[in-house]
Design a protein around this motif. Structure first.
Motif, PDB file in Angstrom:
ATOM      1  N   SER A 157       0.822  -1.212   0.000  1.00 24.00           N
ATOM      2  CA  SER A 157       0.000   0.000   0.000  1.00 24.00           C
ATOM      3  C   SER A 157       0.854   1.258   0.000  1.00 24.00           C
ATOM      4  O   SER A 157       0.464   2.275  -0.596  1.00 24.00           O
ATOM      5  N   SER A 158       2.013   1.222   0.644  1.00 18.09           N
ATOM      6  CA  SER A 158       2.884   2.397   0.639  1.00 18.09           C
ATOM      7  C   SER A 158       3.399   2.675  -0.759  1.00 18.09           C
ATOM      8  O   SER A 158       3.606   3.843  -1.139  1.00 18.09           O
ATOM      9  N   ILE A 160       1.711   2.040  -3.526  1.00 20.43           N
ATOM     10  CA  ILE A 160       0.585   2.639  -4.254  1.00 20.43           C
ATOM     11  C   ILE A 160       0.440   4.110  -3.874  1.00 20.43           C
ATOM     12  O   ILE A 160       0.184   4.974  -4.724  1.00 20.43           O
ATOM     13  N   ALA A 161       0.637   4.429  -2.590  1.00 21.63           N
ATOM     14  CA  ALA A 161       0.462   5.795  -2.120  1.00 21.63           C
ATOM     15  C   ALA A 161       1.615   6.705  -2.498  1.00 21.63           C
ATOM     16  O   ALA A 161       1.404   7.864  -2.867  1.00 21.63           O
ATOM     17  N   PRO A 167      -1.797   5.725  -9.993  1.00 23.02           N
ATOM     18  CA  PRO A 167      -2.072   4.631  -9.055  1.00 23.02           C
ATOM     19  C   PRO A 167      -2.675   3.404  -9.735  1.00 23.02           C
ATOM     20  O   PRO A 167      -2.370   2.276  -9.360  1.00 23.02           O
ATOM     21  N   VAL A 171      -1.339  -0.432  -9.547  1.00 20.95           N
ATOM     22  CA  VAL A 171      -2.143  -1.586  -9.131  1.00 20.95           C
ATOM     23  C   VAL A 171      -2.092  -2.692 -10.189  1.00 20.95           C
ATOM     24  O   VAL A 171      -1.964  -3.876  -9.863  1.00 20.95           O
ATOM     25  N   ALA A 479      -1.912   0.859   6.568  1.00 23.54           N
ATOM     26  CA  ALA A 479      -1.920   0.328   5.204  1.00 23.54           C
ATOM     27  C   ALA A 479      -3.198   0.717   4.469  1.00 23.54           C
ATOM     28  O   ALA A 479      -3.163   1.105   3.295  1.00 23.54           O
ATOM     29  N   VAL A 480      -4.352   0.628   5.154  1.00 21.41           N
ATOM     30  CA  VAL A 480      -5.629   1.004   4.529  1.00 21.41           C
ATOM     31  C   VAL A 480      -5.642   2.497   4.204  1.00 21.41           C
ATOM     32  O   VAL A 480      -6.108   2.913   3.134  1.00 21.41           O
ATOM     33  N   LEU A 483      -3.767   3.109   1.129  1.00 21.36           N
ATOM     34  CA  LEU A 483      -4.544   2.725  -0.056  1.00 21.36           C
ATOM     35  C   LEU A 483      -5.530   3.819  -0.453  1.00 21.36           C
ATOM     36  O   LEU A 483      -5.787   4.045  -1.646  1.00 21.36           O
TER      37      LEU A 483
END
Length: 504
Positions: A157-158, A160-161, A167, A171, A479-480, A483
């Motif tokens: 998730s990091s 993706i962020a 993004p 993914v 993590a959420v 995201l």
């Protein structure tokens, strides 16, 4: 803590002998050679050298193996910067800015940044081992399958962020990496997945073969398309340039400290050096004032992953010694060596084998210094390679890729896979899809899957296990939030744009 310092002083009395210093020098030089060849890498190098240590005393044996490990990490960075071919999986992130710097005639500068930041990260990892051995070991005991999965989830998730770029493309790249990593035998059920009735795929797709194709052959195809011009570093190899680069290192102190913290965390937990380097690069890109320059030859893009890589590689030794839980592939091989030498890893090892443990920790300080000195001495030699004509360098890169791909499993099928992934990497770069998420998913995707399935078995299918205590709950929540970060940023940008479009 004072008792640990006293024990370290005793360790230096064990490590500071002519015999052990000679082993450190030999190990670092062998490691540099192993790291430069992409088909070998530190785990294979340690494995090949392990039988030679059976007749040695354990202290000398572990000093030789750890020194080889340091040298391999340094060597992997060298080919990443010069030829865009990661010698080590954890060196992939270094290619993103190291190779562009080399193409701009700044190879000496990039190599100096890489080696000095790597030495700093390793030093931080060793200091953590020295001061916090007992406390960190107790902390690592808290980790079960849910905590393991939360660490991997946080890494994905990091990226993706903070990875930069679109993004959605990140993914998709992650999904492709998961798919390639799933090929072969399922480690939990034993069933075959995505083999397409090809016997060669039963053992799965080797990560190193994929990396060699994506980065080595893929970049070669792009270079040929753009014109076979290799901008070398000729005429810029004076020691003055290295000293200037070293003098600029304090400017990047924040990046080094942040990378060290990420590396130590991912080394003690099961993330490992590869995930640490990717996470550190993503954080640096997001937080740097020069974030737009990342991928174009930004020094911080070399310093951040190298610091985290070596900090994680060093600190991974702590759970291996204190708990018998290897934090990286290389430490797993060393764990086997400990058992062969008749040593049982665990808390009692620090009491019953004091000379071994603290002699090894002291040798890590010395080996790190020796490694930095030796690799800095070879910077002009390696950088001079870029002044050679592409007509000579191109075939050498192809030969290194072919030898590396074949060395992994001595399989001709791997040569075809490397060629296929070379074309695949070329297409992804042309379409501006990031390769880093794909590589990250391949490296730790299977571990994340195993940890998730074990967590679901423990909780009878309830996702609530990811918030069952403060440790796993904190990591899962962060993590959420990571995201959701791109969606929130896009929404804010859309609102700002809508506000500007409104008539006054």
């Amino acid at each position: 803590m004072l008792s640990n310092i006293d024990a370290l002083i005793h360790g230096f009395s064990v490590a500071l002998t002519f015999h052990h210093i000679a082993l450190m020098v030999a190990g670092v030089l062998l490691g540099i050679l192993v790291g430069v060849l992409p088909g070998l890498g530190a785990p294979n190098g340690v494995t090949l050298l392990l039988p030679l240590t059976f007749s040695m005393d354990p202290v000398s044996a572990i000093i030789l193996l750890t020194s080889l490990y340091w040298g391999a990490l340094f060597g992997g960075s060298t080919t990443s910067i010069l030829f865009n071919i990661p010698g080590e999986p954890s060196s992939v992130a270094t290619t993103f800015d190291g190779y562009p710097m080399a193409r701009q005639g700044r190879a000496t500068e990039a190599l100096t940044y890489a080696f000095l930041s790597a030495g700093f990260g390793a030093l931080v990892g060793i200091v953590v081992i020295t001061l916090l051995a007992g406390a960190v070991a107790n902390f690592a005991l808290r980790f079960g399958p849910p905590e393991y999965f939360a660490v991997y989830f946080l890494a994905f998730s990091s990226f993706i962020a903070f990875g930069g770029g679109a993004p959605l493309k990140t993914v998709i790249s992650l999904g492709l990496g998961f798919g390639f990593g799933m090929m072969g035998m399922d480690t939990v059920s034993g069933s075959m997945r995505l083999t397409f009735d090809l016997p060669e795929l039963i053992r799965g797709v080797s990560f190193l073969v994929v990396v060699i194709g994506l980065f080595g052959l893929g970049e070669l195809l792009l270079t040929i398309e753009e014109g076979p011009e290799f901008k070398g570093a000729s005429g810029r190899l004076s020691p003055t340039e290295m000293l200037r680069a070293a003098a600029r290192m304090p400017r990047y102190a924040v990046a080094m400290l942040r990378g060290s913290a990420v590396g130590v965390w991912m080394g003690i937990t099961p993330g490992g050096p590869t995930a640490a380097s990717f996470m550190s690069y993503g954080l640096a890109r997001r937080m740097s004032r020069n974030g737009a320059n990342f991928g174009k030859g930004e020094p911080e893009g070399v310093i951040a992953p190298e610091t985290a890589d070596h900090a994680a590689g060093t600190s991974a030794m702590l759970p291996m010694l204190a708990l018998g839980i290897p934090g990286s592939a290389t430490s797993a091989v060393m764990l086997g060596g400990l058992m062969i030498w008749g040593l049982n890893p665990g808390p009692m090892l620090f009491i019953e084998q004091r000379d071994f443990v603290w002699g090894m920790i002291a040798s890590m300080y010395l080996g790190n210094v020796i490694g930095v000195v030796l690799v800095l001495a070879t910077v002009p030699l390696f950088a001079a390679m870029l002044s050679v004509s592409f007509a000579v360098i191109g075939p050498i890169i192809v030969a290194v890729c072919v030898i590396g791909a074949y060395t992994v499993a001595s399989s001709p099928f791997d040569l075809w896979l490397a060629l296929i992934f070379g074309g695949f990497g070329y297409v992804m770069k042309k379409l501006d899809y990031p390769l880093a998420p794909l590589v990250l998913a391949m490296v730790i995707g299977d571990k994340a899957e195993d940890a998730f399935r074990q967590s679901m078995l423990l909780s009878h299918g309830s996702l609530g296990v990811l918030w069952s205590n403060w440790l796993v709950g904190t990591m899962s929540t962060i993590a959420v939030l990571f995201l959701l970060f791109p969606a929130v940023a896009a929404l804010r940008g859309w609102r700002a744009k809508s506000g500007k479009d409104q008539p006054a």
